[in-house]
Design a protein around this motif. Sequence first.
Motif, short mmCIF file in Angstrom:
data_model
loop_
_atom_site.label_atom_id
_atom_site.label_comp_id
_atom_site.label_asym_id
_atom_site.label_seq_id
_atom_site.Cartn_x
_atom_site.Cartn_y
_atom_site.Cartn_z
N CYS A 198 87.68 49.73 65.56
CA CYS A 198 88.83 50.38 64.92
C CYS A 198 90.14 49.90 65.55
O CYS A 198 90.17 49.37 66.65
CB CYS A 198 88.75 51.90 65.06
SG CYS A 198 87.26 52.61 64.33
N LEU A 212 89.43 54.14 56.89
CA LEU A 212 88.72 55.37 57.27
C LEU A 212 89.10 55.74 58.69
O LEU A 212 88.98 54.93 59.61
CB LEU A 212 87.20 55.15 57.17
CG LEU A 212 86.33 56.34 57.57
CD1 LEU A 212 86.53 57.52 56.62
CD2 LEU A 212 84.85 55.93 57.60
N HIS A 214 88.27 57.35 61.99
CA HIS A 214 87.05 57.72 62.71
C HIS A 214 87.31 58.73 63.82
O HIS A 214 86.44 59.53 64.15
CB HIS A 214 86.39 56.48 63.31
CG HIS A 214 85.62 55.66 62.31
ND1 HIS A 214 84.36 55.98 61.88
CD2 HIS A 214 85.97 54.53 61.63
CE1 HIS A 214 83.94 55.09 61.01
NE2 HIS A 214 84.92 54.20 60.81
N ILE A 225 91.55 53.87 63.15
CA ILE A 225 91.29 53.62 61.73
C ILE A 225 90.49 52.32 61.56
O ILE A 225 90.80 51.30 62.18
CB ILE A 225 92.60 53.53 60.93
CG1 ILE A 225 93.39 54.84 61.08
CG2 ILE A 225 92.35 53.20 59.48
CD1 ILE A 225 94.76 54.81 60.42
N GLU A 228 90.28 49.26 55.32
CA GLU A 228 89.48 49.23 54.10
C GLU A 228 88.86 47.86 53.87
O GLU A 228 87.72 47.74 53.42
CB GLU A 228 90.38 49.62 52.90
CG GLU A 228 89.63 49.72 51.59
CD GLU A 228 90.57 50.11 50.45
OE1 GLU A 228 90.12 50.83 49.55
OE2 GLU A 228 91.75 49.70 50.49
N PHE A 231 85.75 47.69 56.04
CA PHE A 231 84.76 48.77 55.91
C PHE A 231 83.49 48.29 55.23
O PHE A 231 82.37 48.54 55.68
CB PHE A 231 85.40 49.93 55.14
CG PHE A 231 84.51 51.13 55.02
CD1 PHE A 231 84.31 51.97 56.11
CD2 PHE A 231 83.87 51.41 53.82
CE1 PHE A 231 83.50 53.07 55.97
CE2 PHE A 231 83.05 52.50 53.70
CZ PHE A 231 82.86 53.35 54.77
#
Length: 794
Positions: A198, A212, A214, A225, A228, A231
């Motif tokens: 992240c 997202l 976490h 984060i 996207e 991900f």
Amino acid sequence: MIYPVNAADKLGFLEIKELVRQKCLSEPARDLVTKIQPQVNPEQIQKFLHQTAEFKTLLQTDDPLPIDHLYPIRPLVEKARVEGAFLLEEEFHRVLLSLRTVFALIRYFKEREGQYAHLDMLFEHLTIENSIVRSIEQVIDDRGKMKENASRFLLDVSQQIQKSEQEARKRLETVFKTAQNNGWTADGNLTIRDGRLCIPILAENKRKLKGLIHDESATGQTAYIEPEEVFHLNNKVRDLEFARRREIIRILTELTNSLRPHIPLLQSYHGLLTKLDFVRAKALFAIDIEAALPEILKTAEIHLVNARHPLLFLNAKAEGTHTIVPLNIKMDEQDRVILVSGPNAGGKSVCMKTVGLLQLMFQSGLLIPADGNSKMGIFKQIFADIGDDQSIESDLSTYSAHLSKMKHFTQFANARTLVLIDEFGTGTDPQFGGPIAEAVLEVLNTKNVRGVITTHYSNLKVFASDTAGLENASMLFDNAAMKPLYILQIGKPGSSYALEIAQNIGLPKEVVRLAKAKIGEHQQNVESLLVNLERDKKEIVDTKAAILKREKELLVKQQEYEELRDYVDTNRKELIKQAKEEARQILKDANKLVENTIAEIKSAQADKEKTKEIRSTLHQAIDKHSPVKAPVKKVVAKSDAPADQDLQVGDWVRLLDSGNEAQVIEIAKNKNLILALGELRTVVKPAKVEKLQGKEKKKVVKRIGSVSTGDASDFSPELDIRGMRTDDAMNQLELVLDRAVMIGYPSLKIVHGKGDGILRKFVREYLRKYSHISHFEDEHADRGGDGITYAYIK
């Protein structure tokens, strides 16, 4: 077999087992040591003892055993036995390492087939099943992890995971740089949250980056984060990892299934490793206590020669303060029971416990700390009454506990029973305790038991002296120094030295006088007689020891004489052999020289000048092989050399009987001289030589020096060529080797170092070509290894 059940512990057998247990490498072997018990089957005892003795010999004289890993296989085999179960990667790795050790051990003993007959029995014709090892090695690497190429699918999945991770990392770093450039990120680099990589984003900017969340920091100022764009790639990696794990489980299950048919063989391998570890521990303990294999008898007899209590021996060895006085005792059909008496703290109990403990060790397959010419029989029962076994719960006093044991002894003892009783008859009124003990002893004697009994009771000493099968013995005591000698003397009872010890520790004289008066004249006479016997026995023992010492000195002198005689004979034969060889070579060269000379004269067609030159060359060659004519000095035979000549190593002397000059290379202990006469070594008495001095000595040294590189007194058998150039090193080696051969040195130490191994290679090649070198070898690994070469001269 053992009564009471705690008798073995009181004799120290539990401590012995614990010491052996500490020598084991594996837990299954430790469990075997815990289960050690005395056996009564002669064949089984003999097998256990010989296995331990052979392993002891192996450890002391043979190459080290290839024992690298001793993981217990049995638990893993039991797990693999269950249908559907599978062993993990690290478990297969343990099996692999253990199997490699097993196979190395099987090969080790196969190379020595017949050398260790009793240890060979442990293998039970086990074979090396290489297919098991190969199947595991195809899947598991040396680190205990699954190989990437264990299957084609596993290799493909692993490559996809690597590729996807690289792509995800690349995209994540691109997003991270963009966020940094925009000022969205908090301090710090990429971090992992919930197993996903992240980006740390400031809380006020977290809406600016799609992805997202976490986690967030404790203060809430930083959000972690997963972008996207990354991900979906990370999800793909996760799916691939699940697929990889499923494939690993499939491979492990398949490998476990292939292992299942070999479970009986694997259990046999486990048993072999456990037994070898067990016997090895017993052998290591035997080395610690300097134990040996006694002669095994079928009869119930004991004959211990220079026996030592193992626990006391180890304590003395650790402290290094004193030595253990050895025990010599014999129990046979004539002298079945030894009644030991003597002073307190004189060693009676240790004597009795030594016999009992060594018997337990012997029947348990352990070597005993005694001379190899000791003899041990096998007893079906060992009864012991040692110490105080009073019991409040059983309402037993000290004496009642003793009587309970005596009841068992008299009911169940037989000719195959070893009875050990400490302080027989104590614990009650001596007026009654003595007669009861005598009655028990009489009953035990009728049952033909064997045993060692310690006591202070005079009535037992008298009974033993008058009864067949019983023999008195005493622990010697130095009544002059008032200290025990810890030496067992068979044949006579010993005094307790109660009054003498009391007087020596300072008990008032009035008390001692009153005690003597109360003892009675008869008892005093008996005690005085025993004291006098002790004194006489000590004198006899001292005299015997002095005689034995003198005999040993005489044997050493005789051996030295025989060695010197063999030395002279060997050198004489060698000199004759060399002389014959030289004569043969000279004759061969002479024939060749004459033939060549004739041929040259013919070719010169009798030219006078040419013929004269050829003849001159011939005479020079003849003079070369003629002895050097030194000034002849008439030798007058003398009966003795000058008495005041002081001969030292390195001096030059003339032999009075032959006139030959020689050099002193050693002076023997008996003052005889060992001389170097060329390559010959000879031994003469100082009276048979005359020391050379002044000009006479210089002439001899100069003459001898023209054909010799030096004498033995200044020769060093060690050559250090480290750092030299190859040519210089070889020249040095050649000079020292020639000199070593000339003066007859048996070996040469060459220090060339390790480095790149160039000097070592040249040294070895030179030694192989040198005709006087019999063989060469590396130094021991702890003292230089292959950086040093030892060359041995023929």
